[in-house]
Design a protein around this motif. Structure first.
Motif, PDB file in Angstrom:
ATOM      1  N   THR A  67     -32.602  45.476  30.288  1.00 21.15           N
ATOM      2  CA  THR A  67     -32.209  46.574  31.186  1.00 21.15           C
ATOM      3  C   THR A  67     -31.301  46.045  32.294  1.00 21.15           C
ATOM      4  O   THR A  67     -30.079  46.110  32.180  1.00 21.15           O
ATOM      5  N   PHE A 103     -35.052  53.029  35.122  1.00 21.02           N
ATOM      6  CA  PHE A 103     -34.304  52.563  33.952  1.00 21.02           C
ATOM      7  C   PHE A 103     -35.219  51.731  33.065  1.00 21.02           C
ATOM      8  O   PHE A 103     -35.978  50.887  33.561  1.00 21.02           O
ATOM      9  N   ASP A 119     -41.873  50.717  29.085  1.00 16.87           N
ATOM     10  CA  ASP A 119     -41.164  51.446  30.142  1.00 16.87           C
ATOM     11  C   ASP A 119     -41.390  52.949  30.064  1.00 16.87           C
ATOM     12  O   ASP A 119     -40.933  53.692  30.935  1.00 16.87           O
ATOM     13  N   LEU A 158     -40.598  55.815  33.034  1.00 18.18           N
ATOM     14  CA  LEU A 158     -39.595  56.873  32.933  1.00 18.18           C
ATOM     15  C   LEU A 158     -40.225  58.252  33.078  1.00 18.18           C
ATOM     16  O   LEU A 158     -39.632  59.154  33.689  1.00 18.18           O
ATOM     17  N   ALA A 179     -35.125  59.947  34.726  1.00 13.20           N
ATOM     18  CA  ALA A 179     -35.375  58.921  33.718  1.00 13.20           C
ATOM     19  C   ALA A 179     -34.068  58.548  33.032  1.00 13.20           C
ATOM     20  O   ALA A 179     -33.359  59.419  32.518  1.00 13.20           O
ATOM     21  N   ALA A 235     -32.475  55.937  30.124  1.00 11.19           N
ATOM     22  CA  ALA A 235     -32.670  54.967  29.045  1.00 11.19           C
ATOM     23  C   ALA A 235     -31.385  54.170  28.857  1.00 11.19           C
ATOM     24  O   ALA A 235     -30.277  54.703  28.987  1.00 11.19           O
ATOM     25  N   ALA A 278     -35.502  60.426  28.005  1.00 16.70           N
ATOM     26  CA  ALA A 278     -34.602  60.223  29.134  1.00 16.70           C
ATOM     27  C   ALA A 278     -33.728  61.435  29.408  1.00 16.70           C
ATOM     28  O   ALA A 278     -33.324  62.151  28.490  1.00 16.70           O
TER      29      ALA A 278
END
Length: 277
Positions: free
Chosen positions: A17, A226, A232, A236, A242, A244, A256
């Protein structure tokens, strides 16, 4: 982006990320993070790594005030290294987990005190597997060798942020899940077919983000998060917006509101720039 003036805090996963595949920040990322902080938008790394696994490229950013580590088991003051929030597995259940894991065909290590504790055979496996790879610095900076995990947890006050488990195959991991369910009050994040991260029930990146928001008097709707991987997902889901990564698992992209570019193309900071003046 409609959320431009709402975001006060950004939670960003590290591996896959905010960090590129070489485990570094992309060019220009540090400048964007500094610019965001100057405009009242602070970035918080939210990672499965323990404290000792935070890479130097992140530690050197003076704009970062907090880390969320060990998949939400710890919130750390980045300036002092002290824990602001801890949600760990108690000693009694740690010992039950160790006993159960010994009966299975798997490698495992508990994370506590900001590091992962590996017995010599596991550490030798890591040396064979990670030496010369981009993960080497993380693995070897964040592990300590212990002769006996049982002896480590003979100390009744010692708890665990999480257990990381590498199973021989999916069938063994299915046995692991049954064993953890029998112990109770635990949860696990499944990674690929063989890996699992075991934490205290209710521990996750999203809950830690909410705790930090309350500490900072920030409404959770004023956050952006992120991520790219299965651990994750709750982060999110909890955040106001959110995001991605372009390299994220399909299941993460489905949750997302925004899809960023990949981690190798500064996807996080490209989105942050859209929030700034």
């Amino acid at each position: 982006m409609n959320e431009k003036k709402h975001i006060k805090l950004i939670g960003a996963d590290l591996d896959g990320t905010l960090l590129n595949d070489d485990k570094q920040l992309c060019d220009g990322a540090a400048a964007t993070i500094a610019k965001a902080k100057a405009q009242g938008v602070q970035l918080v790394p939210v990672t499965g790594r323990p404290l000792k696994g935070i890479p130097s490229c992140i530690r050197e950013l003076k704009e970062i005030d907090y880390y969320i580590c060990s998949n939400g088991a710890q919130i750390i003051d980045a300036k002092t290294g002290k824990s602001l929030y801890s949600f760990t597995i108690d000693n009694a259940r740690c010992r039950q987990i160790i006993t159960a894991l010994r009966a299975l065909d798997c490698r495992f290590e508990p994370f506590t005190d900001g590091v992962g504790y590996a017995e010599p055979d596991v550490y030798e496996y890591y040396k064979r597997t990670f030496t010369g790879t981009p993960l080497a610095d993380y693995v070897f900076s964040s592990r300590k060798v212990t002769d006996s995990i049982e002896a480590l947890y003979a100390e009744p006050t010692r708890t665990a942020d999480e257990f990381f488990v590498n199973c021989a195959d999916k069938a063994v991991r299915d046995e692991l899940i049954r064993a953890m369910n029998a112990i109770g009050n635990l949860q696990y994040c499944l990674l690929g077919d063989r890996f699992a991260e075991i934490t205290n029930r209710g521990t996750d990146k999203g809950e830690a983000l909410a705790v930090l928001c309350r500490h900072l008097n920030i409404d959770i709707s004023e956050t952006m998060a992120f991520g790219d991987g299965e651990n994750d997902l709750l982060l999110l889901e909890k955040a106001g917006v959110a995001v991605a990564m372009g390299n994220a698992f399909p299941s993460i992209k489905e949750k997302a509101a925004v899809i960023a570019d990949t981690n190798n193309h500064n996807g996080v900071c490209n989105i942050i720039e859209t929030l700034l003046d």
